[in-house]
Write a protein that holds these residues in place. Sequence first.
Motif, PDB file in Angstrom:
ATOM      1  N   GLY A 138     -21.089 -10.715  26.869  1.00  0.00           N
ATOM      2  CA  GLY A 138     -20.472  -9.464  27.300  1.00  0.00           C
ATOM      3  C   GLY A 138     -20.596  -8.375  26.253  1.00  0.00           C
ATOM      4  O   GLY A 138     -20.791  -7.192  26.575  1.00  0.00           O
ATOM      5  N   MET A 139     -20.505  -8.759  24.981  1.00  0.00           N
ATOM      6  CA  MET A 139     -20.612  -7.787  23.889  1.00  0.00           C
ATOM      7  C   MET A 139     -21.966  -7.094  23.875  1.00  0.00           C
ATOM      8  O   MET A 139     -22.077  -5.931  23.476  1.00  0.00           O
ATOM      9  N   SER A 141     -23.689  -5.999  26.279  1.00  0.00           N
ATOM     10  CA  SER A 141     -23.777  -4.902  27.247  1.00  0.00           C
ATOM     11  C   SER A 141     -22.932  -3.686  26.873  1.00  0.00           C
ATOM     12  O   SER A 141     -23.100  -2.615  27.464  1.00  0.00           O
ATOM     13  N   LEU A 142     -22.016  -3.839  25.920  1.00  0.00           N
ATOM     14  CA  LEU A 142     -21.091  -2.750  25.607  1.00  0.00           C
ATOM     15  C   LEU A 142     -21.770  -1.455  25.148  1.00  0.00           C
ATOM     16  O   LEU A 142     -21.431  -0.372  25.634  1.00  0.00           O
ATOM     17  N   ASN A 145     -23.977  -0.200  28.362  1.00  0.00           N
ATOM     18  CA  ASN A 145     -23.500  -0.447  29.730  1.00  0.00           C
ATOM     19  C   ASN A 145     -24.463  -1.326  30.522  1.00  0.00           C
ATOM     20  O   ASN A 145     -24.670  -1.131  31.728  1.00  0.00           O
ATOM     21  N   THR A 242     -30.161  -7.358  27.644  1.00  0.00           N
ATOM     22  CA  THR A 242     -28.845  -7.988  27.783  1.00  0.00           C
ATOM     23  C   THR A 242     -28.945  -9.437  28.235  1.00  0.00           C
ATOM     24  O   THR A 242     -28.034 -10.229  27.998  1.00  0.00           O
TER      25      THR A 242
END
Length: 320
Positions: A138-139, A141-142, A145, A242
């Motif tokens: 998840g990190m 994609s931060l 986005n 990602t």
Amino acid sequence: MSDKSAASAAFKQVMKQYGGIFLSLIVLCVIFSVTNGRFMSVANFLNILQQVSVIAIAAFGMTWVILLGEIDLSIGSIIAVAGMVGAQCFAFGMSFVPALILTIAAGAVLGLANGVLTAKFLLPSFIVTVATMGIYRGMVSLPTNGAPAMIMEPSWTAIGTQSFIGIPIVIWVVAVLFLFNHILLSKTKFGRRAYLTGGNREAALYSGIKVDRLKIIIFMISGVMAAISGVLLSSRLFSAQTNAGMSYELDAIAAAVLGGTSLAGGVGTMIGTLIGALIIGVLNNGMNMLSVPYFYQLIVKGLVILVAVYLDVRSKRAKQ
């Protein structure tokens, strides 16, 4: 004992330890050579080595973790994080060396988190790294986005695309890291402590080994190896993706176990892991050349892992 006798004894020992897996590698090469004449070309051989580089380096780190009887399922996500860290460093105007240092440091920090949660909070490494696998993924994609981040830094992309004296740079990187990990594991006190801790934790504690600290350091090594794999992968793709490194943890585990690293801990070598990684690379390359659909490739690799684990369990039972 004469030098000739010593060399003969050493050769027999090597064949006893690695003969089976090396023969498996040769058999695979023969099969794919028969089915596709281009398989044994020098160009394809170099291509296999380049393709296997990311998995091999990640597998070196995985070998350390499995030696302790632990597991690290987050390395695929760390590979992706490393690529994104590098991309963001260049986006902020950093030069190559600081970006590389920060990227490798990021891998060490993520490995540190896995190690602390496992060693200090006494959580099973399987559960910890399943959780951090999702967190780290998840990190990635931060910053964008979920969009890929392009990397156009020439020094970075050269790692995955350029050669040095006719040999791709990624192969040199694998060779250096293999020697480093092999020497550290087989020739140092640190390596002996890892073997003892994985084979008998209580004996390691009674011997004065700081098991928790050792475990944390080894998870950090795994994180660093995954980060370097992320550098190689992103340099080849010219971007941070990602979904980079997705399922690479399975290939790394397969390479280590195929190479003789016991999931029970205390048994394993970097030489075996390197041969195991080559087997995975040959399988991937050979099946791609034969246009085998991806889902069939997953089935084959899953079966390979099952066979390797079965042989490991059978070997353990035979010694009891």
